[in-house]
Write an enzyme that holds these catalytic residues in place. Structure first.
Site, PDB file in Angstrom:
ATOM      1  N   GLU A  62     -88.422 -57.992 -16.366  1.00 51.40           N
ATOM      2  CA  GLU A  62     -89.113 -58.649 -17.652  1.00 51.40           C
ATOM      3  C   GLU A  62     -88.810 -59.758 -17.950  1.00 51.40           C
ATOM      4  O   GLU A  62     -89.499 -60.503 -18.802  1.00 51.40           O
ATOM      5  CB  GLU A  62     -88.641 -57.400 -18.449  1.00 51.40           C
ATOM      6  CG  GLU A  62     -89.233 -56.032 -18.111  1.00 51.40           C
ATOM      7  CD  GLU A  62     -90.833 -55.863 -17.778  1.00 51.40           C
ATOM      8  OE1 GLU A  62     -91.382 -56.960 -18.207  1.00 51.40           O
ATOM      9  OE2 GLU A  62     -90.942 -55.031 -16.852  1.00 51.40           O
ATOM     10  N   HIS A  72     -91.141 -62.571 -16.789  1.00 52.21           N
ATOM     11  CA  HIS A  72     -92.300 -62.390 -17.572  1.00 52.21           C
ATOM     12  C   HIS A  72     -91.964 -63.291 -18.778  1.00 52.21           C
ATOM     13  O   HIS A  72     -92.877 -64.125 -19.187  1.00 52.21           O
ATOM     14  CB  HIS A  72     -92.691 -61.044 -17.860  1.00 52.21           C
ATOM     15  CG  HIS A  72     -93.445 -60.483 -16.941  1.00 52.21           C
ATOM     16  ND1 HIS A  72     -94.425 -60.934 -16.170  1.00 52.21           N
ATOM     17  CD2 HIS A  72     -93.062 -59.074 -16.421  1.00 52.21           C
ATOM     18  CE1 HIS A  72     -94.863 -59.853 -15.242  1.00 52.21           C
ATOM     19  NE2 HIS A  72     -93.930 -58.935 -15.356  1.00 52.21           N
ATOM     20  N   HIS A  92    -100.968 -47.151 -15.331  1.00 50.14           N
ATOM     21  CA  HIS A  92    -101.455 -48.166 -15.127  1.00 50.14           C
ATOM     22  C   HIS A  92    -102.906 -48.364 -14.750  1.00 50.14           C
ATOM     23  O   HIS A  92    -103.297 -49.383 -15.341  1.00 50.14           O
ATOM     24  CB  HIS A  92    -100.834 -48.561 -13.659  1.00 50.14           C
ATOM     25  CG  HIS A  92     -99.380 -48.843 -13.747  1.00 50.14           C
ATOM     26  ND1 HIS A  92     -98.485 -48.052 -13.749  1.00 50.14           N
ATOM     27  CD2 HIS A  92     -98.723 -50.143 -13.873  1.00 50.14           C
ATOM     28  CE1 HIS A  92     -97.242 -48.649 -13.576  1.00 50.14           C
ATOM     29  NE2 HIS A  92     -97.241 -50.224 -13.886  1.00 50.14           N
TER      30      HIS A  92
HETATM   31 ZN    ZN Z   1     -94.226 -57.263 -14.330  1.00 54.05          ZN
END
Ligand code: ZN
Length: 699
Positions: free
Chosen positions: A484, A487, A615
């Site tokens: 994370e 990102h 997802h």
């Molecule tokens: Zn990711």
């Protein structure tokens, strides 16, 4: 940014309407949502209509003022979405559902404006646009087309209705999963019940029991409450010696949201049918084609090509791993050795891993206390990218006392970005999984004004601190945090001046996991790992032997791991391409057919994992789950650039890190991802590094 009439600050005191800057998380209440959205939509509709009258086909006359409108909408919608993820409640959920139609309607109105579309078409001819501006204009044209700007009359109405229905279906889907996950629990009361369970799980389970009203529950005496949240479910299946209980918990997990009021199966059918209709209204044959139109991958064929390459590279390995596991279970005199079921696999795999590598997830936890892991991560960021990260708690309002706030500064000590970190699992109000989201996007559109610095949300669901100890992380949780953060780096270290292409904006979805998966590799890097892996009580470093074992165990059961993801990715593509929603096959038939070549242990008949596959049914991954692999090709190959110069060669690593920062992290969506990759690597990506890192190909 300067203010214009179209975006004048609202006079209301409703915190959802502040529209810019750090959100005042200490002020939000669910009952403010509806009035705020009503006022906002009305204001923005006026602004939009007036811009349609006054716009000129120039950057300043169209793109810039439109950005301001969408940013005001984005601020409020972003805050609301964030709260839905981290501070969910029945009241907030009701408010969100009530305003969602108006928000979707406005977004549709904006994206279908013919005036803006034609303006952008003209603007695309301009010769004075930068690469970032050009990509933003091209994306605006493409997005308008994919949003149905070319549709008229009944077709347009139908398209819009579908959009609205899909948004509702997605919200319902995810609420069902949340509720179904909460609806199950298993309360254990005897020593027999807890046979094999590690202390960390017992602490977590006792805490869950206390939260459920068993005030006297302790880790030692129970009762212990096992839930379907991953920090509870995962370790339970790996460690419980009670085969009957493993089966019970496993069956509950795979059948989440598949029956009764929470049944997602009809929602899936509706969603797939609507997506197909939507794609066909836009002139695509299937929804997968529509999805790929916005991706780095050139075609559905190219995606299936990659799936087949990975499938054939991993299938034999996966079959052999299962045979090895059976043989191991037999050696251990397991009664079920000849008939291993799904709920036995994690348990025996964990025993085999312990035996082969003498490695136990639980024993490593004390070496990964969150504060030390953060130090290690921040030092790595400094080493690779020349930035300094410091605590900035108190400088921003937060939504929960456990949330931290940090500042990032460049080599000259100038602030470049900030981020929130919400690390721990809170099942009652927080969505599962981990994610990075944008709070504020970098912008520097007025040269005379200072840069608007980016702010990120990093959200994890790792084991909380228990019984006075810091959060002791599993190695997987450490990898997730690095992921994370990767990102976050792309969002925070962007150098793009226009929000529409800054950070992760306008990065093709299947390339967006490049920086995140890239960062995970560093968890195995000796110098990175030893800086952070320190015993939380003694400060002793992780024993060298354990490090060697971690390396050796990295690709344990690698064939199964890859095959499982190939199965998900391919099924997603299949359901969105060849599958006929109104045909004679059901989604489960498709699942079974595909399983023949992509699983070595066929799913149980009642396996309803699609019903909790958020997802693709409640996230952005529809016909895009393959993206994880697509991006892993890029991320593995990018990491290989560091291996090639020598991972211990400090000068070369820093130089390569700087190049990574200046290309992948800095350029964001301002160039096509293939161009960005080539700027970093000097050539097109290759699958070699992925297969080598995953242990399927010798160096
Ligand atoms: Zn990711």
């Amino acid at each position: 940014m300067t203010s214009t009439a179209a975006t004048s600050a609202p006079t209301s005191t409703n915190p959802f309407l502040i529209g810019q800057g750090l959100p005042p998380f200490d002020q939000f209440q669910p009952d403010q949502v509806e009035p705020a959205i009503t006022e906002l939509i009305s204001d923005l509709t006026t602004a939009l209509e007036s811009l349609e009258q006054t716009m000129t086909s120039t950057w300043e006359g169209l793109a810039a003022p439109l950005t301001k409108i969408s940013e005001r909408l984005g601020w409020t919608w972003g805050v609301l979405g964030h709260l839905m993820g981290v501070k969910n409640s029945p009241e907030l959920r009701a408010a969100y559902e009530a305003v969602q139609p108006a928000l979707v309607q406005f977004a549709t109105r904006l994206s279908q404006s013919k005036v803006f579309y034609n303006g952008f078409k003209q603007l695309a001819q301009a010769t004075n646009l930068s690469s970032a501006q050009k990509r933003i204009v091209d994306a605006a044209i493409r997005d308008a087309e994919l949003s149905g700007v070319g549709l008229e009359g009944a077709a347009k109405e139908q398209f819009n209705q579908i959009q609205q229905q899909l948004a509702e279906l997605s919200t319902q889907f995810s609420n069902h999963v949340l509720d179904a996950t909460k609806a199950f629990s298993l309360t254990l009361t005897t020593q027999e019940d807890i046979a094999g369970l590690p202390p960390s799980l017992l602490s977590l389970a006792a805490q869950a029991a206390r939260e459920a009203g068993e005030e006297t529950a302790t880790a030692e005496t129970g009762p212990w409450r096992i839930t379907l949240d991953i920090p509870s479910y995962g370790p339970f299946l790996k460690h419980s010696r009670r085969r009957d209980l493993r089966e019970k918990v496993y069956r509950a997990y795979i059948s989440r949201a598949s029956a009764g009021d929470l049944n997602n199966s009809p929602l899936i059918d509706k969603t797939l049918a609507l997506r197909k209709q939507q794609a066909q209204l836009l002139g695509f044959e299937t929804y997968a084609d529509l999805s790929i139109a916005r991706k780095m991958a050139p075609s559905v064929d190219a995606v299936e090509g990659l799936m087949e390459e990975l499938r054939s590279a991993s299938y034999e390995a996966a079959s052999k791993e299962l045979e090895d596991l059976k043989a191991f279970a037999k050696q251990q005199n397991a009664a079920e050795a000849d008939d291993l079921k799904q709920w036995d696999i994690p348990f025996w795999a964990e025993r085999m891993r312990e035996t082969e590598f003498d490695l136990n997830d639980e024993e490593l936890r004390p070496y990964f206390p969150l504060p030390k892991v953060l130090n290690g991560l921040f030092e790595l960021a400094s080493r690779l990218f020349g930035v300094t990260i410091t605590a900035a708690d108190g400088q921003a309002p937060i939504w929960h006392p456990d949330v931290r706030y940090f500042a990032i500064a460049d080599a000259n000590d100038n602030p470049v970005a900030y981020f929130y970190l919400d690390p721990y699992s809170r099942s009652a109000e927080k969505r599962g999984g981990a994610w990075m989201d944008e709070c504020i996007v970098r912008a520097h559109t007025e040269p005379k004004n200072p840069v608007r610095l980016p702010v990120a949300y990093l959200v994890c669901n790792q084991s909380p601190p228990i019984d006075g100890k810091p959060s002791l992380m599993t190695f997987r949780e450490v990898e997730t945090l690095f992921h994370e953060f990767g990102h976050g780096l792309q969002h925070m270290l962007t150098q793009v001046d226009y929000p529409g292409a800054a950070g992760i904006n306008n990065v093709e979805w299947d390339a967006v996991e490049l920086p995140s998966q890239f960062m995970e590799n560093w968890c195995y890097d000796r110098s990175t790992l030893f800086k952070m892996a320190r015993h939380y009580e003694t400060g002793a470093p992780l024993p060298e032997g354990d490090y060697q074992k971690l390396l050796a165990a990295r690709n344990f059961m690698t064939g199964n791991a890859i095959l499982r993801q190939v199965n998900f990715g391919w099924l997603d593509i299949e359901l969105h391409s060849r599958y006929q929603p109104d045909g004679s096959d059901s989604i489960w038939d498709v699942r079974d057919r595909l399983s023949e070549k992509t699983t070595v242990l066929p799913p149980l008949a009642e396996d309803a994992f699609l019903c909790s596959f958020g997802h693709i049914f409640a996230g952005g991954y529809a016909a895009g789950y393959y993206s994880y692999f697509w991006a892993e090709v890029l991320s593995a190959d990018a990491f290989a650039a560091f291996e090639e110069v020598g991972i211990d060669n400090e000068g070369a690593v820093q130089e390569t890190g700087k190049r990574f920062r200046d290309t992948v992290l800095a350029l964001g969506g301002s160039r096509h991802p293939m161009e960005v990759f080539q700027a970093f690597r000097g050539r097109e990506p290759s699958t070699d590094a992925l297969l080598r890192h995953r242990g399927l190909k010798v160096a």
